[in-house]
Design an enzyme around this catalytic site. Structure first.
Site, PDB file in Angstrom:
ATOM      1  N   CYS B  25       7.431  -2.414   7.030  1.00  0.00           N
ATOM      2  CA  CYS B  25       7.229  -1.703   5.686  1.00  0.00           C
ATOM      3  C   CYS B  25       7.453  -0.333   5.302  1.00  0.00           C
ATOM      4  O   CYS B  25       7.971  -0.077   5.659  1.00  0.00           O
ATOM      5  CB  CYS B  25       5.670  -2.077   5.954  1.00  0.00           C
ATOM      6  SG  CYS B  25       4.948  -0.650   6.963  1.00  0.00           S
ATOM      7  N   CYS B  28       6.978   2.011   6.951  1.00  0.00           N
ATOM      8  CA  CYS B  28       7.621   2.604   8.335  1.00  0.00           C
ATOM      9  C   CYS B  28       9.587   3.235   7.803  1.00  0.00           C
ATOM     10  O   CYS B  28       9.683   3.841   8.253  1.00  0.00           O
ATOM     11  CB  CYS B  28       8.145   1.371   8.873  1.00  0.00           C
ATOM     12  SG  CYS B  28       6.805   0.390   9.780  1.00  0.00           S
ATOM     13  N   CYS B 146     -14.669  -9.996   4.980  1.00  0.00           N
ATOM     14  CA  CYS B 146     -13.458 -11.481   4.894  1.00  0.00           C
ATOM     15  C   CYS B 146     -12.377 -11.236   5.479  1.00  0.00           C
ATOM     16  O   CYS B 146     -11.169 -11.633   5.900  1.00  0.00           O
ATOM     17  CB  CYS B 146     -14.744 -11.645   3.574  1.00  0.00           C
ATOM     18  SG  CYS B 146     -15.189 -12.313   3.015  1.00  0.00           S
ATOM     19  N   ASP B 560      13.649  19.907  -9.158  1.00  0.00           N
ATOM     20  CA  ASP B 560      15.121  20.146  -9.169  1.00  0.00           C
ATOM     21  C   ASP B 560      15.568  20.773 -10.837  1.00  0.00           C
ATOM     22  O   ASP B 560      14.708  20.476 -11.381  1.00  0.00           O
ATOM     23  CB  ASP B 560      15.531  18.662  -9.164  1.00  0.00           C
ATOM     24  CG  ASP B 560      16.879  18.984  -9.497  1.00  0.00           C
ATOM     25  OD1 ASP B 560      18.099  19.784  -8.280  1.00  0.00           O
ATOM     26  OD2 ASP B 560      17.717  18.530  -9.842  1.00  0.00           O
TER      27      ASP B 560
END
Lengths: 30, 860
Positions: B25, B28, B146, B560
């Site tokens: 995902c 990760c 559920c 930046d």
């Protein structure tokens, strides 16, 4: 404590164990 | 060992491509990116699913260090199958692995190295050959338990590696190795007792959800209309004899039983079905509690009516009945569900509005004729006709026509932008003036709007860390509550002075009812749903729920300079004519000469001269790095750098000094220096206000730039930034971010460019401004589509609001649930306070309603 009170208490303990084993036990869907 | 992957990249560094196993995902991807960025000497990192990491680094960074960094965070770098399986990775610089650059796909895990990848764990040893994602609707879920049930059902499907279910959005998303069979997912969901309908032809996901929701609402309304009055009669029949001398006698009890039966069995059918299913599945949920509570109350009462001799009586009285309790509970919970469903419908309308911005049909020109086709059937290269006032259906390039468009829905930019042939237009923006023909380029999920929707969906589908905790609590919660209810029953049976069976039963039922964890389950998702949808409409896209939590706790914002605080393009700041020359003339001649040029400085000059009548220029000759010459009004004009003008005037160097942070263009004609033009990168109009607002939010603002301190200082002063880190090499940006983090700060990095990507990944929260490159947008956790720095402050303020609402929601849910349980169990009974099951049901329904209502505040 009367005998039926003791019986109810024992029944409750058994029921609690059963509920937890059923829903949280090793083969439950959790 | 053969080195195949490292190669000289265009930017001079060495590029290494590594296969990464175990990523499932975006989370990760973020972890791996962060890990690789923190290796000293790494300049650029790009990690993508299903499993590739591209790293640009200095020549002295060993491959093994990269592999180690990946493995340290729990992922694997598979080796070439032929390589020695147990060779220690840190041993040689080569490592023996071969990247996928040659198309060699990793086959299997060479050796069990490092810990298994963190959540979700891989199922089996199947390596991620091709990962695919699939998302299907799930309806009929009502609480956090559920969610667990559905996730487990989906994980049982072979090949599925991870499954997450979003309760609020009613969707399940599954990642799997290889292709996923959608019917298998639907079957698993339906077997688990939920619904996953297939969309009818032409029906979009949201229509489907809308249909399901309106079916749900009308189901609930139907049951309420019938059960409500019946329950009211039952309650009246039960209560009236208590408060008045009226006595209905035995027929009153029979009437109560007859009226409660349909309420309990038909009105509460979904609770009963849910209860039975939960026992069968061995997964308790909120319906287990409600079903059990109402059934026990109803069953007891029927027994008391039909066979009073079976039950203990107290001093010869008829055993009490609790029909009104069962009936009222069913109706109250139905009412709670009904209000919740209606509120949820309102919550998801925000996304729906976003989706509606994308037209569904397009007029495609084939040959001479226009065909009205569904947007899905448009292919890249098709010519699409757009009339004035219409929304442009696809991303594309204008091929015929001039107009201005309002792209505010896609970019958040409110000013109309002029478009002419060759310009890019975005699907969803409104064509304001002229008829257009647009050549389609990106379609569907590739389009700008598609990408926005995907990001919004991902954010809503991801689960906040707080929510994960709530889910885990919920799955254990229900059996624990049942245990408490049983214990309550046992204790009161022993302790109660009179009618032990009755008071024990009533309290046990109250515990079951008050404890329903439904508010707990929707506390976080509803807030995220409403908050992220609203953010998206303001041009703020948050990638996942965890980032939202982070954004709320950031305390320093690093910006930046070029392209973020500043426009990133030079504009003319001064015209300095030589003594005796006219400034307007200098500008006019320079602009005339530069008009045809694409050079950024030339554009700045031409823009500054906008509105002036410019003469034609002839014989334009560009000298790269020097400037250009042209003939304007018969004069030979030169515009260019100091060096260029010196050459042009054969040695006569201009006298004036260079100015730090500004670029000078010298203008000469007829062999004489006439003046110079100064251009500089100027700060964005929104910068000053944005910095002020960030400070108001209590944040430190730091400017990061590669320029010298002298050049950066004026910009910083103008923007109101007090802390400047200057002279930063692009590859060091990430290091400076990490230094701030090391001093205990939570850092948000705002950037736009490719060179900002490592810093965006390294920061606690990366924010990419919308004009930025795709890489920056992909790396950042928050994408700001408006070219307005105010969005940074908006995003942080929004996250704080969402976090606050989530915490309030969890508080509501916990207070109702946990405070209710001891009350219902009769803890305060010695002081005369007993929570009756009916009030327990009302409290429970209230908690759901207040949570959803609280979340809806975010939409305002």
């Amino acid at each position: 404590m009367s005998p039926d009170e003791i019986a109810v208490l024992i029944g409750c303990v058994v029921a609690i164990l059963a509920v937890n084993l059923w829903f949280l036990g090793p083969r439950s869907a959790r | 060992v053969e080195h195949v992957t490292p190669r000289e990249s265009d930017s001079g560094g060495v590029e290494t491509v590594l296969p990464v196993e175990g990523m499932t995902c975006d989370h990760c991807v973020g972890r791996v990116t962060k890990a690789l960025s923190s290796v000293p000497g790494v300049a650029e990192v790009q990690v993508s699913l299903p499993g590739t990491a591209r790293v640009v680094h200095g020549p002295d960074v060993p491959r093994a260090a990269l592999i180690e960094a990946i493995e340290d965070v729990g992922y694997d770098v598979p080796k070439e199958p032929g390589a020695a399986p147990v060779e220690p990775v840190a041993g040689g610089g080569g490592g023996g692995g071969r990247g996928p650059a040659r198309g060699a796909r990793p086959r299997g895990r060479a050796a069990a190295r490092g810990p298994p990848p963190p959540p979700p764990p891989p199922r089996g040893a199947t390596p991620a050959a091709t990962m695919s994602r699939q998302s299907v609707p799930v309806y009929g879920m009502h609480c956090a338990s559920c969610v667990n049930t559905v996730e487990h059902a989906l994980l049982e499907i072979p090949g599925v590696q991870s499954a997450y279910v979003n309760l609020a959005a009613q969707r399940a998303t599954v990642t799997a190795a290889g292709d996923i069979d959608e019917t298998a997912l639907r079957k698993a969901i339906e077997d688990a007792g939920y619904q996953s309908p297939v969309a009818k032809a032409g029906e979009r996901q949201l229509d489907l959800e809308e249909r399901a929701r309106s079916e749900e609402i009308s189901y609930l309304r139907r049951r309420l209309v019938v059960a409500g009055p019946l329950a009211a009669i039952v309650v009246t029949l039960a209560m009236l004899p208590m408060v008045s001398p009226v006595d209905f006698g035995a027929w009153g009890l029979w009437a109560q039983a007859a009226l409660t039966l349909p309420v309990w069995a038909w009105g509460g059918a979904r609770f009963l079905r849910g209860m039975v299913a939960s026992f069968r599945r061995r997964a308790a949920d909120m319906y287990t509690l409600i079903g059990l509570g109402t059934s026990v109350a109803f069953g007891w009462s029927v027994l008391a009516l039909l066979a009073p001799s079976w039950l203990p009586t107290h001093e010869g009285h008829h055993p009490p009945v609790y029909f009104e309790t069962a009936a009222a509970i069913v109706v109250l919970i139905l009412l709670g569900n009904f209000l919740e469903a209606r509120a949820k419908g309102r919550a998801s309308r925000a996304i729906r509005e976003l989706l509606d911005l994308a037209p569904r049909r397009a007029r495609v020109i084939r040959g001479e004729a226009e065909f009205d086709v569904a947007v899905e059937d448009v292919v890249p290269g098709d010519l699409v006709a757009v009339r004035p006032g219409e929304r442009i259906p696809v991303d594309g390039v204008v091929s015929v026509g001039r107009t201005s468009v309002d792209a505010s829905v896609v970019t958040g930019e409110s000013l109309p932008v002029a478009k002419e042939p060759g310009d890019e237009v975005l699907g969803g923006s409104v064509n304001l003036e002229g008829a257009l023909r647009v050549e389609a380029t990106r379609l569907g999920s590739d389009s700008a709007l598609g990408r926005i929707l995907r990001l919004v969906e991902e954010a809503q589908g991801s689960r906040a860390p707080v929510q994960r905790l709530a889910d885990q609590v919920a799955s254990v919660f229900v059996p624990v509550v049942m245990s408490i209810a049983i214990a309550t029953f046992g204790l009161w049976y022993v302790l109660a002075a009179e009618d032990p069976l009755v008071s024990a039963l009533v309290r046990a039922v109250a515990v079951l009812i008050v404890a329903c964890p439904c508010a707990l389950g929707i506390a976080t998702p509803t807030a995220l749903l409403v908050g992220t949808a609203r953010g998206a409409r303001q041009g703020i896209l948050v990638r996942d729920a965890a980032s939202l939590e982070t954004a709320g706790s950031v305390d320093v914002v690093v910006m930046d300079k070029t392209g973020t605080l500043t426009i990133g393009k030079p504009s003319l700041v001064a015209v300095e004519p030589m003594p005796g020359e006219d400034a307007d003339e200098v500008l006019r001649f320079a602009a005339a000469a530069e008009r045809g040029s694409e050079h950024p400085l030339a554009l700045a000059v031409v823009q500054a001269a906008a509105g002036k009548a410019l003469p034609e220029a002839h014989d334009v000759t560009a000298k790269p790095g020097r400037g250009l010459t042209a003939t304007v009004e018969g004069r030979k004009v030169f515009v260019g750098s100091r060096r260029g003008v010196a050459e042009h005037l054969s040695g006569e160097a201009p006298g004036a000094a260079e100015v730090a942070g500004k670029t000078a263009m010298y203008v000469a004609w007829d062999g004489k220096l006439r003046g110079r033009l100064l251009a500089a990168d100027t700060i964005k109009a929104s910068a000053k206000e944005a910095v002020r607002r960030l400070r108001e939010l209590g944040l430190d603002v730091v400017m990061l730039t590669g320029d010298t301190a002298a050049a950066a200082e004026p910009i910083a002063r103008e923007a109101g930034v007090t802390r400047v880190i200057a002279d930063v090499l692009p590859e060091d940006k990430a290091r400076h971010v990490r230094e701030l983090q090391a001093s205990g700060r939570k850092v948000a990095m705002v950037g736009d460019g490719l060179n900002d990507a490592p810093a965006l990944a390294a920061a606690d929260l990366g924010m990419a401004v919308g004009t930025g490159t795709d890489v920056a947008l992909e790396t950042a956790k928050v994408a700001l589509l408006r070219d307005d720095l105010g969005a940074v402050a908006d995003a942080i303020a929004m996250s704080r609001r969402i976090n606050r609402v989530v915490r309030q929601n969890l508080f509501f849910a916990f207070v109702y649930n946990t405070a209710g349980i001891p009350l219902a169990a009769g803890l305060l009974a010695p002081f005369g306070f007993v929570l009756s099951p009916m009030f327990a049901a009302a409290a429970m329904a209230m908690s759901s309603v207040s949570v959803v209502t609280n979340s809806l505040r975010l939409a305002r």
